[in-house]
Design a protein around this motif. Structure first.
Motif, PDB file in Angstrom:
ATOM      1  N   LEU A 189     -17.026  16.660 -32.306  1.00 28.19           N
ATOM      2  CA  LEU A 189     -16.104  16.341 -31.043  1.00 28.19           C
ATOM      3  C   LEU A 189     -15.670  17.713 -30.601  1.00 28.19           C
ATOM      4  N   LEU A 190     -15.279  18.636 -31.257  1.00 34.08           N
ATOM      5  CA  LEU A 190     -14.491  19.878 -30.503  1.00 34.08           C
ATOM      6  C   LEU A 190     -15.733  20.696 -29.960  1.00 34.08           C
ATOM      7  N   VAL A 191     -17.040  20.720 -30.363  1.00 31.90           N
ATOM      8  CA  VAL A 191     -18.282  21.345 -29.539  1.00 31.90           C
ATOM      9  C   VAL A 191     -18.377  20.758 -28.363  1.00 31.90           C
ATOM     10  N   MET A 192     -18.567  19.372 -28.526  1.00 32.29           N
ATOM     11  CA  MET A 192     -18.645  18.591 -27.197  1.00 32.29           C
ATOM     12  C   MET A 192     -17.508  18.598 -26.213  1.00 32.29           C
ATOM     13  N   SER A 193     -16.496  18.320 -26.503  1.00 26.54           N
ATOM     14  CA  SER A 193     -15.418  18.567 -25.850  1.00 26.54           C
ATOM     15  C   SER A 193     -15.157  19.980 -24.925  1.00 26.54           C
ATOM     16  N   LEU A 194     -15.499  20.896 -25.775  1.00 24.44           N
ATOM     17  CA  LEU A 194     -15.514  22.215 -25.166  1.00 24.44           C
ATOM     18  C   LEU A 194     -16.644  22.300 -23.895  1.00 24.44           C
ATOM     19  N   CYS A 195     -17.525  21.394 -24.003  1.00 27.60           N
ATOM     20  CA  CYS A 195     -18.466  21.584 -22.972  1.00 27.60           C
ATOM     21  C   CYS A 195     -18.479  20.585 -22.063  1.00 27.60           C
ATOM     22  N   ALA A 196     -17.404  19.847 -21.848  1.00 25.97           N
ATOM     23  CA  ALA A 196     -17.186  18.602 -21.240  1.00 25.97           C
ATOM     24  C   ALA A 196     -18.049  18.725 -19.629  1.00 25.97           C
TER      25      ALA A 196
END
Length: 428
Positions: free
Chosen positions: A127-134
């Motif tokens: 989730l951290l990777v996905m959120s940083l690339c929202a």
């Protein structure tokens, strides 16, 4: 309406939806093969948060596209351009907001969803990777319907196919070759979504001008498509909670597999309904009752036919599908227990979803909102909790079939009174 014109909209959308389904299947398959039940549970707990970002972009894009097509049907080209500029601006603001919001709250959101131990670790990394690339998720979701409304349906299809291939390749590289597990899955997804977003910018060439944007109509219009497309993520959250309570990670892993199959069926139905959305909105703008009704019945015929092929494929591959996901013996038992409930419900869901697409495409916002919000806010909590209490694990699966039956009846009533009756659409 010439037949070939309708097909030029709906066929690329159906093909795009099919590849989107393949994208989801492959993503889940790689995770299941590498990490088993724990990986599948982690991705299912994290996915509603990622889906929220993607659906925000999709809903804004659909709303802006609908308003743009209606303005086009009314021959108001100045308004059409202003709507496009405003839609891009809203997507940009949403990207900044959700990058900050989800990055800061990723772990608390997962803990609230029931994640713990290795499941929490896997889910947080993903989730951290996905959120940083929202920004990629939001713009890729927003540009797809905008491309369709600009008549670039084939281009949207090819971009979707390209993104699927990119995701497949990078998932394999990052998950298996580099052993990055769910971080690798997230990087693969980000690269594929970034490809869609960048291609959208190149093709649409958006220009955000310094003028007073049209915000309220686009934001209000995005509520129905957001509800329709995110409803199942809300349901996913409710089901995850019940599954963790009654069967732990094994039941949640089996439900995750059903969620993947459900996603493909949803995508095929939406591919039909959303595929003709530019035509529905255009004919609504010009108040052409005959073509609207003709369009509806043809879309139902094509959509149900296409989706039935997919659903029947699930039936014939019933025993092979779990092998792709490396389900444990206990999870496989749960999968066999619930398969026929989901298989039957899929056919009902297709018609309901197409009806919902037609309601919001014809600007019947309250009807579309009613249909879509009933399931996550009323029917699922009531039937899922009641059936799981009465029948435990069997009730988790059977409640889904009952809910889809109720929704189908409601959607038929709404589509008749708000869309098919021989009255002026804009007065209905």
């Amino acid at each position: 309406m010439p037949k070939n014109k309708m097909l030029s909209y709906i066929l690329p959308s159906l093909i795009s939806s099919l590849f989107l389904g393949i994208y989801v299947l492959v993503d889940g398959g790689f995770i299941g093969l590498k990490l088993g039940d724990a990986g599948l549970t982690a991705i299912n707990l994290a996915w509603p948060i990622v889906a929220f970002m993607q659906t925000i972009g999709l809903a804004i894009g659909i709303s802006g596209g609908i308003k743009s097509s209606i303005a086009d049907g009314e021959r108001n080209f100045e308004l059409k351009n202003k709507i496009m500029n405003s839609t891009i601006l809203i997507l940009l603001v949403a990207s900044v907001f959700f990058t900050i919001f989800v990055s800061l709250l990723a772990k608390p959101l997962l803990v609230w969803s029931g994640a713990e131990g290795i499941v929490l670790e896997h889910g947080y990394n993903y989730l951290l990777v996905m959120s940083l690339c929202a920004v990629f998720h939001i713009f890729s979701g927003g540009f797809t319907p905008l491309l369709k409304n600009e008549g670039k349906t084939k281009m949207a299809m090819f971009i979707s196919i390209g993104a699927t291939i990119i995701n497949f390749v990078f998932d394999y590289v990052f998950i298996f070759m580099l052993n990055l597990d769910l971080v690798g899955a997230a990087i693969g997804s980000v690269i594929s979504q970034g490809f869609i977003a960048i291609m959208g910018f190149i093709i649409l060439k958006p220009k955000v001008r310094l003028e007073k944007p049209i915000l309220k109509p686009i934001l209000i219009g995005s509520l129905a498509p957001f509800a329709l497309n995110y409803a199942y993520s809300v349901i996913n959250i409710l089901n995850n909670t019940i599954c963790l309570t009654y069967g732990g990670n094994s039941l949640t892993a089996a439900y995750t597999l059903f969620s993947y199959l459900l996603y493909i069926v949803q995508a095929s139905a939406s591919g039909s309904g959303d595929g003709v959305q530019p035509l529905v909105s255009y004919y609504y703008g010009s108040n052409d009752r005959k073509k609207l009704n003709e369009l509806y019945f043809k879309t139902i015929l094509i959509g149900v036919g296409f989706s039935s092929i997919i659903i029947l494929t699930f039936f014939f591959l019933k025993n092979q599908i779990p092998l792709l996901y490396n389900l444990s013996d206990e999870a496989l038992t749960y999968y066999n227990m619930g398969f026929y409930y989901y298989f039957s419900a899929f056919f009902l869901l297709v018609i309901t979803r197409i009806n919902g697409c037609f309601l919001y495409s014809a600007n019947k916002i309250w009807g579309a909102n009613l249909l879509t919000l009933l399931e996550p806010l009323v029917l699922t909590p009531v039937f899922l909790i009641l059936f799981s209490y009465l029948f435990e694990i069997q009730g988790v699966f059977s409640s889904f079939l009952v809910i889809q039956g109720v929704l189908l009846l409601i959607s038929i009533v709404l589509i008749y009174y708000l869309y098919l009756r021989k009255e002026d659409l804009k007065n209905a």
